[in-house]
Design a protein around this motif. Structure first.
Motif, PDB file in Angstrom:
ATOM      1  N   GLY A   1       0.781   4.453  -2.892  1.00 46.55           N
ATOM      2  CA  GLY A   1       1.147   5.451  -2.508  1.00 46.55           C
ATOM      3  C   GLY A   1       1.903   6.625  -2.962  1.00 46.55           C
ATOM      4  N   ILE A   2       3.187   6.038  -2.764  1.00 49.02           N
ATOM      5  CA  ILE A   2       3.994   6.588  -2.941  1.00 49.02           C
ATOM      6  C   ILE A   2       3.734   6.927  -4.980  1.00 49.02           C
ATOM      7  CG2 ILE A   2       6.261   6.725  -3.324  1.00 49.02           C
ATOM      8  CD1 ILE A   2       6.426   5.276  -1.569  1.00 49.02           C
ATOM      9  N   VAL A   3       3.038   5.474  -5.678  1.00 52.19           N
ATOM     10  CA  VAL A   3       3.028   6.389  -7.022  1.00 52.19           C
ATOM     11  C   VAL A   3       2.280   6.858  -7.024  1.00 52.19           C
ATOM     12  CG1 VAL A   3       2.518   4.396  -9.368  1.00 52.19           C
ATOM     13  CG2 VAL A   3       4.034   3.476  -7.273  1.00 52.19           C
ATOM     14  N   ALA A   4       0.749   6.405  -6.282  1.00 56.07           N
ATOM     15  CA  ALA A   4      -0.381   7.483  -7.211  1.00 56.07           C
ATOM     16  C   ALA A   4      -0.377   8.960  -6.957  1.00 56.07           C
ATOM     17  CB  ALA A   4      -1.214   7.295  -5.755  1.00 56.07           C
ATOM     18  N   SER A   5       0.849   9.287  -5.841  1.00 54.79           N
ATOM     19  CA  SER A   5       0.966  10.937  -5.382  1.00 54.79           C
ATOM     20  C   SER A   5       1.593  10.873  -6.249  1.00 54.79           C
ATOM     21  CB  SER A   5       1.554  10.748  -3.595  1.00 54.79           C
ATOM     22  OG  SER A   5       3.446  11.273  -4.235  1.00 54.79           O
ATOM     23  N   LEU A   6       3.199  10.390  -6.860  1.00 54.86           N
ATOM     24  CA  LEU A   6       3.818  10.354  -8.270  1.00 54.86           C
ATOM     25  C   LEU A   6       3.054  11.640  -9.615  1.00 54.86           C
ATOM     26  CD1 LEU A   6       7.805   8.230  -8.237  1.00 54.86           C
ATOM     27  CD2 LEU A   6       7.337  11.283  -7.866  1.00 54.86           C
ATOM     28  N   VAL A   7       2.244   9.965  -9.846  1.00 51.70           N
ATOM     29  CA  VAL A   7       1.281  10.674 -10.921  1.00 51.70           C
ATOM     30  C   VAL A   7       0.449  11.513 -10.702  1.00 51.70           C
ATOM     31  CG1 VAL A   7      -0.543   9.695 -11.551  1.00 51.70           C
ATOM     32  CG2 VAL A   7       1.178   7.878 -11.353  1.00 51.70           C
ATOM     33  N   PHE A   8      -0.395  11.787  -9.493  1.00 52.00           N
ATOM     34  CA  PHE A   8      -0.820  13.128  -9.446  1.00 52.00           C
ATOM     35  C   PHE A   8       0.195  14.280  -9.690  1.00 52.00           C
ATOM     36  CE2 PHE A   8      -3.809  10.083  -7.094  1.00 52.00           C
ATOM     37  CZ  PHE A   8      -4.971   9.565  -7.931  1.00 52.00           C
ATOM     38  N   GLU A   9       1.248  14.917  -8.847  1.00 48.49           N
ATOM     39  CA  GLU A   9       1.895  15.549  -9.114  1.00 48.49           C
ATOM     40  C   GLU A   9       2.117  16.062  -9.952  1.00 48.49           C
ATOM     41  OE1 GLU A   9       1.485  17.637  -6.639  1.00 48.49           O
ATOM     42  OE2 GLU A   9       0.727  16.329  -5.100  1.00 48.49           O
ATOM     43  N   SER A  10       2.878  15.199 -10.916  1.00 46.83           N
ATOM     44  CA  SER A  10       2.937  14.601 -12.287  1.00 46.83           C
ATOM     45  C   SER A  10       2.288  15.572 -13.236  1.00 46.83           C
ATOM     46  CB  SER A  10       3.681  13.309 -13.219  1.00 46.83           C
ATOM     47  OG  SER A  10       4.747  12.921 -12.190  1.00 46.83           O
ATOM     48  N   LEU A  11       1.208  14.762 -12.643  1.00 47.95           N
ATOM     49  CA  LEU A  11      -0.203  15.203 -13.821  1.00 47.95           C
ATOM     50  C   LEU A  11      -0.876  16.208 -13.819  1.00 47.95           C
ATOM     51  CD1 LEU A  11      -2.857  12.892 -13.249  1.00 47.95           C
ATOM     52  CD2 LEU A  11      -1.929  13.002 -14.948  1.00 47.95           C
ATOM     53  N   ARG A  12       0.007  17.648 -12.509  1.00 49.38           N
ATOM     54  CA  ARG A  12      -0.940  18.967 -12.054  1.00 49.38           C
ATOM     55  C   ARG A  12       0.928  19.297 -12.939  1.00 49.38           C
ATOM     56  NH1 ARG A  12      -0.551  20.223  -6.394  1.00 49.38           N
ATOM     57  NH2 ARG A  12      -0.200  22.373  -6.520  1.00 49.38           N
ATOM     58  N   PHE A  13       1.920  18.854 -12.993  1.00 49.83           N
ATOM     59  CA  PHE A  13       3.208  19.704 -13.777  1.00 49.83           C
ATOM     60  C   PHE A  13       2.827  19.488 -15.154  1.00 49.83           C
ATOM     61  CE2 PHE A  13       7.388  18.860 -15.384  1.00 49.83           C
ATOM     62  CZ  PHE A  13       7.845  19.235 -15.701  1.00 49.83           C
ATOM     63  N   PHE A  14       2.220  18.298 -15.978  1.00 49.39           N
ATOM     64  CA  PHE A  14       1.925  18.509 -17.052  1.00 49.39           C
ATOM     65  C   PHE A  14       1.493  18.668 -17.787  1.00 49.39           C
ATOM     66  CE2 PHE A  14       4.542  14.289 -16.707  1.00 49.39           C
ATOM     67  CZ  PHE A  14       5.263  14.667 -17.553  1.00 49.39           C
TER      68      PHE A  14
ATOM     69  N   LEU B   1       0.496  -1.290   0.349  1.00 54.96           N
ATOM     70  CA  LEU B   1      -0.127   0.269   0.117  1.00 54.96           C
ATOM     71  C   LEU B   1       1.006   1.322  -0.749  1.00 54.96           C
ATOM     72  CD1 LEU B   1      -2.563  -1.590   2.360  1.00 54.96           C
ATOM     73  CD2 LEU B   1      -2.737  -1.103   0.228  1.00 54.96           C
ATOM     74  N   THR B   2       2.143   1.320   0.485  1.00 53.50           N
ATOM     75  CA  THR B   2       2.376   2.323   0.492  1.00 53.50           C
ATOM     76  C   THR B   2       3.298   2.252  -0.600  1.00 53.50           C
ATOM     77  OG1 THR B   2       3.343   1.852   2.885  1.00 53.50           O
ATOM     78  CG2 THR B   2       4.500   3.773   2.216  1.00 53.50           C
ATOM     79  N   THR B   3       3.816   1.247  -1.443  1.00 57.92           N
ATOM     80  CA  THR B   3       3.783   1.435  -2.556  1.00 57.92           C
ATOM     81  C   THR B   3       3.065   2.392  -3.759  1.00 57.92           C
ATOM     82  OG1 THR B   3       5.298  -0.221  -1.951  1.00 57.92           O
ATOM     83  CG2 THR B   3       5.344   0.678  -4.309  1.00 57.92           C
TER      84      THR B   3
END
Lengths: 476, 287
Positions: free
Chosen positions: A183-196, A179-181
């Motif tokens: 969670g980390i992936v999800a945060s990466l993906v969401f913040e990246s989406l904001r960046f993109f 679940l931690t993994t």
């Protein structure tokens, strides 16, 4: 407080365990019990401790939040009229005063009187919540223990229940990691989406300009950043290739030596020493690179440059004179040294897994040791070794400390190992260290880079594991 | 097929000799064929693994153009002895060999003799088929390649074909020489390994329990193959199966507790053993 509760709970559930075990022994005198008495004790212990524990944890996690919600919901008009941040600050102060502290802000007029009332109310709510949580926990412990006590009968299958509980608990532990993994992936993906949303993904992946510094004021020079990550990818790739050129052959050959030539005595010395090398913190390699290797490489290339200047190779000489301490070659070479034990240890395991019968078969044909290694052992181990190399590559591109200290910061698209280059990991570090606003494209770029890195290493690790696994199956 | 598994049983029923078990029936005509001259002569061979002695003073004369079988209970030293004959024990660091082993009169433990060259003359087949993880063709071509026995590709292909034919495998693999050898069945793999050994044209072929990992049909094929190879080679096999020793060998050596108890014509060993331990073993009283 919580600590005392936990201690009391531990004593209580231990007592329940002992009592239930004794009861199980006593009740099993006539009929033969299905489960050993210890399992009955453990079952009672689980029921006494686990529900109470869950309630205590939930209560201590959520009590502040519940308290705030309750206070806001029933606050007087004057407080309700405040805007959200001020209201939150007021409630916070009310709680502090209620707990006997000093308010952080000065509240005037209606609010001043309201603060005293609210503080009293906060204190009451707090007490009620604390007592409520405690009583609920005590009830849960007693009811749980009582239920389990009633189940302590010879025919009760306590062992199966306890084992089921243990397996669920073990699963929960492994689920935490997964679940931690996620969670980390999800945060990466969401913040990246904001960046993109600010920087198009094509510009990020294929752009060749990297200068993420965005000015605070719009009229400053260079007010827009450029987020083309190609120079970082090239830099990462260049350093990875240099590292593998060092670690690949040396690691593989030392593995061959260890597995095929070294006697047991030498092996017993060399293998642990290599593995100690793997335990050296990368930051130590980092300053070794920055303070020892970098300056000596620079001195060496500058000296060669000085010899060449004025001669037929004047251009090259001028270039070598300008070589700095930080360059791809230094970072790559030191990273390669860091990876040697990794490659050699994995390859050694894989070469050892090649069945002795294949070697015997080759020797029995009149092959020499080197022919056997070249033509039978290495081809047989090749898939596994490829897997080991992929894992090493994945570590090389994710490595941060050495490149931060030895590679430099200049984002250049170059394949010249004597240039300073920068890598994905170095840029993530520079983008996120220090005080940063969390919503600028500059900070979000770090997440874009992190996601790219994550995806690439994930693919590499996955491929490597598949290769190594099919290889293992082949010889089982 | 000159031999099959059931022939021994038939022989026992019709022959009705002094054999103590149907499987140990009287040897038929094949066993009475004359053997060749002495190929390997050992004198007082002892093998040590570290401090432990595994073999005690073994002296035998192994004939050419015949199958010699080593039988005996597990751990009796028969495999250790077999591994002396091509110096495979050299690959075990703690192993030590004493005594003299002469092949065609030449001391194979002479310091001047390269064990690598010896092993090209003495091929070996192991208990578990051990094809290399290469194609069928490359497996057989392995020996000729490392010893440089062929001049060009055509010669190499010829030699591979001949070896596979002599091992009785050609018909089954001719159309898939490039397929992985590990995809063959166990019996095919064992015949491939024999073809691989034949390809370097050895003088002696050692087989260490070559059929113990195979089913009865594959075993029958290997045994048939041994009987054919006997016409050209000196074959030495180690086997757990007394029936197999009786079926394929002309000479049998019985080992017990690291000693050579008895070495004689297979017929004599199975029908008229001199030593009581041999009789006990072949009649199944121990081992």
């Amino acid at each position: 407080m919580l600590l005392i509760y936990l201690l009391v709970l531990a004593v209580f559930s231990t007592a329940v365990f002992v009592l239930a075990r004794r009861a199980a022994r006593r009740r099993a005198t006539v009929v033969k019990a299905h489960s050993a008495a210890g399992y009955h004790g453990a079952w009672a212990l689980i029921w006494a401790a686990v529900p109470a524990l869950i309630i205590l944890i939930l209560a201590s996690t959520f009590d502040a939040r519940i308290e705030r919600t309750v206070l806001i919901a029933s606050a007087p008009e004057a407080v309700q009229a405040l805007d959200a941040p001020r209201r939150a600050a007021f409630i916070e102060d009310a709680r502090i005063v209620g707990a006997g502290g000093m308010p952080r802000q000065i509240w005037t007029g209606d609010l001043s009187t309201a603060l005293q009332e609210e503080a009293a109310r906060a204190s009451r709510v707090d007490g009620a919540l604390a007592w409520g949580g405690l009583i609920a926990a005590i009830l849960a412990a007693l009811i749980g223990a009582g239920l389990a006590w009633r189940q302590t009968r010879p025919e009760f299958r306590a062992r199966n229940r306890v084992e089921a509980f243990v397996s669920v608990a073990l699963f929960a532990c492994s689920a935490v990691a997964i679940l931690t993994t996620i969670g980390i992936v999800a945060s990466l993906v969401f913040e990246s989406l904001r960046f993109f949303q600010t920087v198009p993904i094509t510009e990020f992946l294929f752009g060749t300009q990297w200068s993420p510094q965005i000015a605070i004021r719009a009229d400053q020079v260079g007010s827009t950043g450029a987020f083309g990550a190609v120079p970082l990818f090239v830099g990462t790739f260049l350093i990875m290739v240099i590292a593998m050129l060092v670690a690949g052959p040396i690691g593989l050959f030392s593995a061959i030596y260890l597995a095929e030539y070294a006697g047991p005595k030498r092996r017993a010395v060399i293998k642990p020493v290599l593995e100690i090398l793997a335990g050296v913190p990368t930051v130590v390699y980092g300053f070794f690179a920055a303070l020892t290797v970098g300056p000596s490489f620079r001195a060496f290339f500058n000296w060669i440059g000085a010899q060449l200047v004025g001669g037929p190779l004047d251009g090259l000489g001028q270039h070598l004179l300008l070589v700095q301490n930080q360059m791809a070659l230094v970072a790559g070479a030191v990273m390669g040294i860091m990876l040697i034990p990794f490659v050699s240890s994995l390859s050694d395991d894989i070469i050892n897994a090649v069945p002795q019968s294949l070697r015997d078969g080759s020797y029995a044909m009149g092959a020499t040791r080197s022919e056997t290694i070249k033509r039978v052992v290495l081809p047989a181990a090749l898939p596994g070794i490829a897997g080991a190399f992929l894992l090493a590559v994945s570590r090389a591109i994710g490595e941060t400390m050495i490149v931060t200290m030895a590679a430099g910061l200049a984002a250049r698209t170059t394949l010249n190992p004597l240039d300073t280059v920068t890598t994905v990991t170095v840029q993530i570090v520079t983008l996120l260290t220090g005080d940063q606003e969390f919503d600028s494209a500059k900070t979000l770029a770090a997440f874009g880079l992190g996601l790219t890195l994550f995806v690439v290493t994930l693919i590499l690790n996955f491929a490597a594991q598949r290769i190594v696994q099919t290889y293992r199956e082949q010889y089982d | 097929m000159r031999f099959n598994l059931f022939r021994q049983l038939d022989g026992a029923e019709s022959g009705g000799t002094a054999a103590t078990s149907p499987l140990l029936a009287p040897p038929h005509a094949a066993h009475q064929e004359p053997t060749g001259p002495i190929k390997i002569q050992t004198r007082d061979v002892s093998v040590f693994y570290g401090d432990k002695q595994a073999l005690f003073d073994v002296s035998v004369d192994i004939p050419d153009k015949a199958v010699t079988a080593f039988i005996g209970p597990s751990g009796c030293g028969k495999s250790s002895f077999l591994r002396c004959l091509n110096r495979m024990n050299d690959t075990i660091p703690i192993a030590r060999v004493k005594g003299s082993i002469r092949m065609d009169g030449e001391d194979i433990y002479d310091k001047a003799l390269d064990p690598v060259l010896l092993r090209a003359r003495v091929g070996m087949v192991f208990q578990k088929p051990n094809p290399f993880p290469k194609s069928i063709f490359e497996n057989v071509a392995y020996g000729p390649r490392i010893h440089g026995l062929t001049e060009n590709k055509t010669e190499l292909a010829d030699r591979v074909e001949q070896s596979l034919k002599r091992a009785g495998l050609w018909a089954e693999v001719a159309d898939r020489l490039d397929a992985a050898a590990t995809g063959l069945s166990g019996g095919q793999q064992q015949r491939l390994v024999i073809a691989r050994a034949i390809a370097v044209e050895p003088e002696v072929i050692l087989m260490d329990e070559p059929c113990s990992a195979l089913d009865p049909i594959a075993t029958a094929k290997i045994e048939e193959l041994m009987d054919e190879l006997r016409e050209e080679y000196c074959l030495v096999i180690v086997t757990h199966s007394m029936a197999q020793a009786a079926r394929v060998s002309q000479r049998t050596a019985f080992f017990h507790m690291g000693e050579l108890v008895e070495f004689d014509d297979t017929e004599t060993i199975f029908q008229n053993p001199r030593d009581k331990r041999t009789l006990d073993y072949i009649t199944g009283r121990f081992g």
